[in-house]
Write an enzyme that holds these catalytic residues in place. Structure first.
Site, PDB file in Angstrom:
ATOM      1  N   ARG A 122      38.316  45.075 -15.401  1.00 50.01           N
ATOM      2  CA  ARG A 122      37.956  45.240 -16.501  1.00 50.01           C
ATOM      3  C   ARG A 122      37.106  44.005 -17.055  1.00 50.01           C
ATOM      4  O   ARG A 122      36.952  43.530 -18.208  1.00 50.01           O
ATOM      5  CB  ARG A 122      39.000  45.141 -17.667  1.00 50.01           C
ATOM      6  N   LYS A 144      22.090  42.701 -20.062  1.00 50.15           N
ATOM      7  CA  LYS A 144      21.921  44.009 -20.087  1.00 50.15           C
ATOM      8  C   LYS A 144      22.146  44.452 -18.420  1.00 50.15           C
ATOM      9  O   LYS A 144      21.346  43.967 -17.521  1.00 50.15           O
ATOM     10  CB  LYS A 144      20.458  44.580 -20.561  1.00 50.15           C
ATOM     11  N   GLU A 186       5.701  40.636 -18.267  1.00 45.95           N
ATOM     12  CA  GLU A 186       6.713  40.204 -19.026  1.00 45.95           C
ATOM     13  C   GLU A 186       6.682  38.988 -19.804  1.00 45.95           C
ATOM     14  O   GLU A 186       6.887  38.631 -20.958  1.00 45.95           O
ATOM     15  CB  GLU A 186       8.372  40.313 -18.424  1.00 45.95           C
ATOM     16  N   LYS A 228      13.982  34.383 -25.060  1.00 44.86           N
ATOM     17  CA  LYS A 228      14.573  35.300 -25.131  1.00 44.86           C
ATOM     18  C   LYS A 228      15.984  34.850 -25.359  1.00 44.86           C
ATOM     19  O   LYS A 228      17.080  35.740 -26.404  1.00 44.86           O
ATOM     20  CB  LYS A 228      14.813  35.729 -23.518  1.00 44.86           C
ATOM     21  N   GLU A 238      21.222  44.559 -29.517  1.00 42.55           N
ATOM     22  CA  GLU A 238      19.767  45.364 -30.061  1.00 42.55           C
ATOM     23  C   GLU A 238      20.223  46.105 -31.219  1.00 42.55           C
ATOM     24  O   GLU A 238      19.789  47.306 -31.173  1.00 42.55           O
ATOM     25  CB  GLU A 238      19.655  45.983 -28.889  1.00 42.55           C
ATOM     26  N   ARG A 242      16.360  42.170 -31.294  1.00 44.38           N
ATOM     27  CA  ARG A 242      16.249  42.296 -29.784  1.00 44.38           C
ATOM     28  C   ARG A 242      15.333  43.279 -29.522  1.00 44.38           C
ATOM     29  O   ARG A 242      14.695  43.541 -28.397  1.00 44.38           O
ATOM     30  CB  ARG A 242      17.741  42.462 -29.336  1.00 44.38           C
ATOM     31  N   ASN A 246      11.284  44.853 -26.513  1.00 45.75           N
ATOM     32  CA  ASN A 246      10.500  46.272 -25.923  1.00 45.75           C
ATOM     33  C   ASN A 246       9.371  46.306 -26.347  1.00 45.75           C
ATOM     34  O   ASN A 246       8.969  47.671 -26.264  1.00 45.75           O
ATOM     35  CB  ASN A 246      11.429  47.486 -26.615  1.00 45.75           C
ATOM     36  N   HIS A 249       7.205  48.649 -24.244  1.00 41.34           N
ATOM     37  CA  HIS A 249       8.114  49.388 -23.379  1.00 41.34           C
ATOM     38  C   HIS A 249       8.234  50.787 -23.714  1.00 41.34           C
ATOM     39  O   HIS A 249       8.301  51.751 -22.921  1.00 41.34           O
ATOM     40  CB  HIS A 249       9.471  48.884 -23.516  1.00 41.34           C
ATOM     41  N   HIS A 253       7.717  53.107 -20.238  1.00 41.63           N
ATOM     42  CA  HIS A 253       8.852  53.912 -19.848  1.00 41.63           C
ATOM     43  C   HIS A 253       8.343  55.380 -19.599  1.00 41.63           C
ATOM     44  O   HIS A 253       8.637  55.994 -18.681  1.00 41.63           O
ATOM     45  CB  HIS A 253       9.844  53.941 -20.594  1.00 41.63           C
ATOM     46  N   HIS A 267       6.943  48.208 -12.909  1.00 36.26           N
ATOM     47  CA  HIS A 267       7.623  48.049 -14.216  1.00 36.26           C
ATOM     48  C   HIS A 267       6.622  47.167 -15.083  1.00 36.26           C
ATOM     49  O   HIS A 267       6.113  47.466 -16.193  1.00 36.26           O
ATOM     50  CB  HIS A 267       9.051  47.750 -14.286  1.00 36.26           C
TER      51      HIS A 267
HETATM   52  N1  GLY Z   1      14.449  43.665 -21.605  1.00 43.81           N
HETATM   53  C1  GLY Z   1      14.678  43.673 -22.879  1.00 43.81           C
HETATM   54  C2  GLY Z   1      16.005  43.139 -23.287  1.00 43.81           C
HETATM   55  O1  GLY Z   1      16.628  42.511 -22.265  1.00 43.81           O
HETATM   56  O2  GLY Z   1      16.566  43.394 -24.276  1.00 43.81           O
END
Ligand code: GLY
Length: 371
Positions: A122, A144, A186, A228, A238, A242, A246, A249, A253, A267
């Protein structure tokens, strides 16, 4: 010198430590968070050949015992099979709830190991030691974690913050120019979405970064991680700001899906093309001055990066198919596509009411453009 960026998340706050040759001193940073002198390391075979030695020599010299699991390098490792393999291995190593797992590698290893740590007993603690530029400025920070599904990338996962991120700038020396430039996609994104002075700085020092200027690399990584960290502190999961991370993105994608997630398009390369098209789209619908996209395009080109779909080798589907792929994006809500658009360099926002025709036109032009 070691720079520190703090990710302020209350009880889950942690440091991102940035400096040169940190792997050789890793035990200095790890010891304060270890409850016993034992760690489990998960890495990939390519990274292990280059960087595992520096890490484990230092651990052994400092009396920290370690076990290592080496996985195949590549996106295919971010799967249920390897997740099961990691969790099995960690249980067999008798990794307890208070222990620490180290993810040594790029975005694939960071995401996979972070997810294994999120679900094992957990939730156990993990440390990110990112070894690619992309992982250092983006995927290792912010929690993430996850794996890919048959239906798409990153569709299975959890938010699980690391306890520490160790960013050793020196490991970037072993990256290929193509991979480095993909990570730069990035880096430039941060300037474009919310830091115009950083974009000015990148226009001056971007080439020095690629050519190996380690001071400039440390500065770019620190600024990116700080941006960040600030965004994550405001919006960990998000629900708001956040989403700005993107930028580029939604386009990216769809491009990755259309090119089969192959090395036809990395990417970060897709992010750079996507950022370029987000600026073109914003100018086309009149929310950004016409000359701004030319400045973005000029910088990416000066860096030797791909800026349009026509820069990709081989055949591509028509614009309509790209648009359909976009409609499968995680950011679609009630059938409405959410785009990150821009008013200027450093001024991005979330837009929900973008006309499909405008998007189709921008993609069509990018497919046929010859500059
Ligand atoms: N790569 C986008 C984020 O971490 O929200």
């Amino acid at each position: 010198m070691t720079d520190k960026v703090r990710v302020e998340l209350g009880v889950r706050a942690y440091d991102v430590l940035i400096g040169h040759r940190l792997l050789e001193r890793s035990s200095d940073f790890l010891k304060p968070i270890l409850n016993r002198s034992k760690v489990a390391i998960i890495t990939d075979e390519t990274v292990a050949a280059l960087h595992l030695g520096s890490l484990v020599n230092n651990l052994s010299q400092s009396g920290i015992s370690w076990d290592v699991l080496k996985l195949p390098a590549g996106e295919a490792t971010k799967s249920w099979n390897y997740l099961t393999h990691c969790v099995d291995w960690l249980l067999n190593q008798r990794i307890e709830r208070q222990d620490v797992v180290i993810a040594l590698g790029g975005g694939v290893i960071g995401d996979l190991v972070g997810f294994a740590a999120a679900i094992l007993r957990r939730g156990i603690r993990f440390v990110q030691i990112p070894t690619s530029l992309l992982a250092q400025v983006d995927s290792s920070v912010g929690g993430k974690t996850g794996i890919n599904a048959r239906q798409g990338k990153n569709l299975i996962g959890a938010f699980h913050q690391p306890s520490l991120v160790l960013v050793d700038i020196s490991v970037l020396e072993t990256m290929s120019k193509r991979d480095f430039l993909a990570g730069y996609g990035e880096v430039v994104k941060y300037g474009l979405l919310g830091n115009a002075p950083f974009f000015d700085w990148l226009e001056k020092y971007g080439l020095a970064l690629v050519q190996g200027d380690s001071g400039a690399r440390a500065e770019a990584v620190r600024t990116s991680c700080q941006m960040k960290a600030d965004i994550i502190a405001r919006d960990e999961t998000e629900k708001g700001d956040r989403a700005l991370l993107n930028l580029g993105h939604t386009f990216c994608h769809a491009f990755e899906a259309a090119t089969g997630y192959s090395d036809r398009l990395l990417h970060g390369e897709g992010v750079a093309i996507g950022c370029n098209l987000a600026f073109e789209l914003s100018a086309r619908i009149g929310i950004c001055a016409q000359e701004v996209p030319s400045r973005v395009r000029a910088h990416l080109k000066a860096m030797g990066m791909k800026v349009d779909l026509s820069d990709l080798a081989g055949s591509l589907p028509p614009a309509k198919e790209f648009f359909e792929l976009m409609m499968h994006d995680k950011k679609v809500i009630d059938g409405q596509l959410r785009f990150i658009l821009v008013r200027d360099i450093g001024d991005a926002f979330v837009a929900t009411n973008v006309e499909p025709d405008s998007v189709l036109n921008i993609i069509s032009e990018s497919l046929s453009i010859k500059r």
